[in-house]
Design a protein around this motif. Structure first.
Motif, mmCIF file in Angstrom:
data_model
loop_
_atom_site.group_PDB
_atom_site.id
_atom_site.type_symbol
_atom_site.label_atom_id
_atom_site.label_comp_id
_atom_site.label_asym_id
_atom_site.label_seq_id
_atom_site.Cartn_x
_atom_site.Cartn_y
_atom_site.Cartn_z
ATOM 1 N N LEU A 272 -2.124 -3.099 1.331
ATOM 2 C CA LEU A 272 -2.689 -3.863 2.250
ATOM 3 C C LEU A 272 -3.710 -4.540 2.103
ATOM 4 C CD1 LEU A 272 -1.728 -5.872 4.585
ATOM 5 C CD2 LEU A 272 -2.511 -4.007 6.239
ATOM 6 N N ALA A 273 -4.948 -3.831 1.806
ATOM 7 C CA ALA A 273 -6.298 -4.413 1.155
ATOM 8 C C ALA A 273 -6.349 -5.248 0.240
ATOM 9 C CB ALA A 273 -7.245 -3.423 1.238
ATOM 10 N N ALA A 274 -5.445 -4.795 -0.795
ATOM 11 C CA ALA A 274 -5.240 -5.502 -2.128
ATOM 12 C C ALA A 274 -4.360 -6.825 -1.988
ATOM 13 C CB ALA A 274 -4.636 -4.501 -3.125
ATOM 14 N N LEU A 275 -3.370 -6.777 -1.218
ATOM 15 C CA LEU A 275 -2.703 -8.086 -0.882
ATOM 16 C C LEU A 275 -3.640 -9.028 -0.329
ATOM 17 C CD1 LEU A 275 0.725 -6.355 0.419
ATOM 18 C CD2 LEU A 275 0.414 -7.737 -1.655
ATOM 19 N N HIS A 276 -4.492 -8.652 0.635
ATOM 20 C CA HIS A 276 -5.317 -9.451 1.335
ATOM 21 C C HIS A 276 -6.263 -10.022 0.177
ATOM 22 C CE1 HIS A 276 -4.875 -9.308 5.633
ATOM 23 N NE2 HIS A 276 -4.457 -8.259 5.656
ATOM 24 N N ALA A 277 -6.934 -9.217 -0.511
ATOM 25 C CA ALA A 277 -8.020 -9.736 -1.555
ATOM 26 C C ALA A 277 -7.194 -10.734 -2.493
ATOM 27 C CB ALA A 277 -8.382 -8.506 -2.186
ATOM 28 N N LEU A 278 -6.146 -10.516 -2.875
ATOM 29 C CA LEU A 278 -5.376 -11.233 -3.964
ATOM 30 C C LEU A 278 -4.670 -12.451 -3.474
ATOM 31 C CD1 LEU A 278 -4.229 -8.224 -6.252
ATOM 32 C CD2 LEU A 278 -6.222 -9.693 -6.681
ATOM 33 N N GLY A 279 -4.598 -12.406 -1.976
ATOM 34 C CA GLY A 279 -3.554 -13.619 -1.497
ATOM 35 C C GLY A 279 -2.400 -13.268 -1.396
ATOM 36 N N GLY A 280 -1.833 -12.157 -1.642
ATOM 37 C CA GLY A 280 -0.434 -11.824 -1.890
ATOM 38 C C GLY A 280 0.408 -12.008 -0.364
ATOM 39 N N GLU A 281 1.520 -11.876 -0.524
ATOM 40 C CA GLU A 281 2.386 -12.115 0.825
ATOM 41 C C GLU A 281 2.261 -10.829 1.540
ATOM 42 O OE1 GLU A 281 6.927 -12.416 2.184
ATOM 43 O OE2 GLU A 281 6.439 -13.162 -0.079
ATOM 44 N N LEU A 282 1.926 -10.786 2.996
ATOM 45 C CA LEU A 282 1.510 -9.713 3.733
ATOM 46 C C LEU A 282 2.952 -9.330 4.429
ATOM 47 C CD1 LEU A 282 -1.898 -11.078 5.294
ATOM 48 C CD2 LEU A 282 -1.596 -9.466 3.546
ATOM 49 N N PRO A 283 2.850 -8.034 4.549
ATOM 50 C CA PRO A 283 3.944 -7.482 5.148
ATOM 51 C C PRO A 283 3.902 -7.817 6.563
ATOM 52 C CG PRO A 283 2.489 -5.684 4.803
ATOM 53 C CD PRO A 283 1.891 -6.989 4.025
ATOM 54 N N SER A 284 5.151 -7.361 7.286
ATOM 55 C CA SER A 284 4.995 -8.043 8.980
ATOM 56 C C SER A 284 4.022 -7.165 9.650
ATOM 57 C CB SER A 284 6.561 -7.706 9.245
ATOM 58 O OG SER A 284 6.800 -6.357 9.229
ATOM 59 N N TYR A 285 3.605 -5.935 9.398
ATOM 60 C CA TYR A 285 2.752 -5.205 10.164
ATOM 61 C C TYR A 285 1.148 -5.439 10.108
ATOM 62 C CZ TYR A 285 2.165 -2.483 5.873
ATOM 63 O OH TYR A 285 2.122 -2.147 4.598
ATOM 64 N N ALA A 286 0.781 -6.542 8.936
ATOM 65 C CA ALA A 286 -0.330 -6.741 8.640
ATOM 66 C C ALA A 286 -1.153 -7.061 9.914
ATOM 67 C CB ALA A 286 -0.389 -7.980 7.715
ATOM 68 N N GLY A 287 -0.445 -7.732 11.056
ATOM 69 C CA GLY A 287 -1.478 -8.436 12.237
ATOM 70 C C GLY A 287 -1.944 -7.292 13.005
ATOM 71 N N ALA A 288 -1.237 -6.101 12.899
ATOM 72 C CA ALA A 288 -1.611 -5.162 13.709
ATOM 73 C C ALA A 288 -2.774 -4.364 13.290
ATOM 74 C CB ALA A 288 -0.394 -3.952 13.959
ATOM 75 N N CYS A 289 -3.288 -4.700 11.918
ATOM 76 C CA CYS A 289 -4.447 -3.950 11.131
ATOM 77 C C CYS A 289 -5.587 -4.848 10.949
ATOM 78 C CB CYS A 289 -3.992 -3.533 9.907
ATOM 79 S SG CYS A 289 -2.688 -2.262 9.895
ATOM 80 N N SER A 290 -5.382 -6.211 11.862
ATOM 81 C CA SER A 290 -6.460 -7.178 11.586
ATOM 82 C C SER A 290 -7.292 -7.035 12.702
ATOM 83 C CB SER A 290 -5.863 -8.701 11.571
ATOM 84 O OG SER A 290 -4.979 -8.888 12.616
ATOM 85 N N TRP A 291 -8.418 -7.616 12.641
ATOM 86 C CA TRP A 291 -9.328 -8.042 13.765
ATOM 87 C C TRP A 291 -9.721 -9.414 14.070
ATOM 88 C CZ3 TRP A 291 -9.678 -4.852 17.685
ATOM 89 C CH2 TRP A 291 -10.737 -5.151 18.700
ATOM 90 N N PRO A 292 -9.611 -9.929 15.099
ATOM 91 C CA PRO A 292 -8.956 -9.488 16.421
ATOM 92 C C PRO A 292 -7.379 -9.203 16.050
ATOM 93 C CG PRO A 292 -9.437 -11.900 16.598
ATOM 94 C CD PRO A 292 -10.193 -11.470 15.347
ATOM 95 N N ARG A 293 -6.736 -8.350 16.822
ATOM 96 C CA ARG A 293 -5.369 -8.008 16.635
ATOM 97 C C ARG A 293 -4.434 -9.425 16.706
ATOM 98 N NH1 ARG A 293 -6.510 -3.308 14.238
ATOM 99 N NH2 ARG A 293 -6.928 -1.806 15.468
#
Length: 107
Positions: free
Chosen positions: A62-83
């Motif tokens: 998930l961190a790599a997808l964020h860093a590379l600008g990839g398509e994020l999975p549906s649960y990515a918002g549950a691991c962000s801040w703010p949620r």
């Protein structure tokens, strides 16, 4: 946990290998923090509590997808801040050091 380390027993310089625990970083809702945070091109991947070893492959992906600008999975918002788009917690965070609760079994 890692059976292949048995071959190093007695060869590590201090006699025996020791595995010790310590403090764990955990958020109040017991969800990890993974994604962009702070200055540009900075990413956070932490707060996994006691699930670090089990969660690290998915967290790293998930961190790599964020860093590379990839398509994020549906649960990515549950691991962000703010949620964002976080599903509700079931049961909430458990404080294992809190002994104030009754130890009797549920009805």
């Amino acid at each position: 946990m890692v059976p292949d380390l048995k071959r190093y027993e007695g060869r590590l310089g201090r006699g025996d290998a020791t595995v010790d625990g310590g403090y764990y970083t955990v958020t109040t809702d017991a969800r990890p923090l993974i994604g962009p945070r702070g200055p540009a091109n900075a990413f956070l991947c932490g707060g996994m509590g006691t699930y670090g070893l089990m969660a690290s492959p998915a967290a790293g992906e998930l961190a790599a997808l964020h860093a590379l600008g990839g398509e994020l999975p549906s649960y990515a918002g549950a691991c962000s801040w703010p949620r964002q788009d976080a599903p509700p917690l079931v049961g909430g965070h458990v404080d294992l050091l809190d002994d104030s609760a009754s130890m009797s079994p549920p009805p």
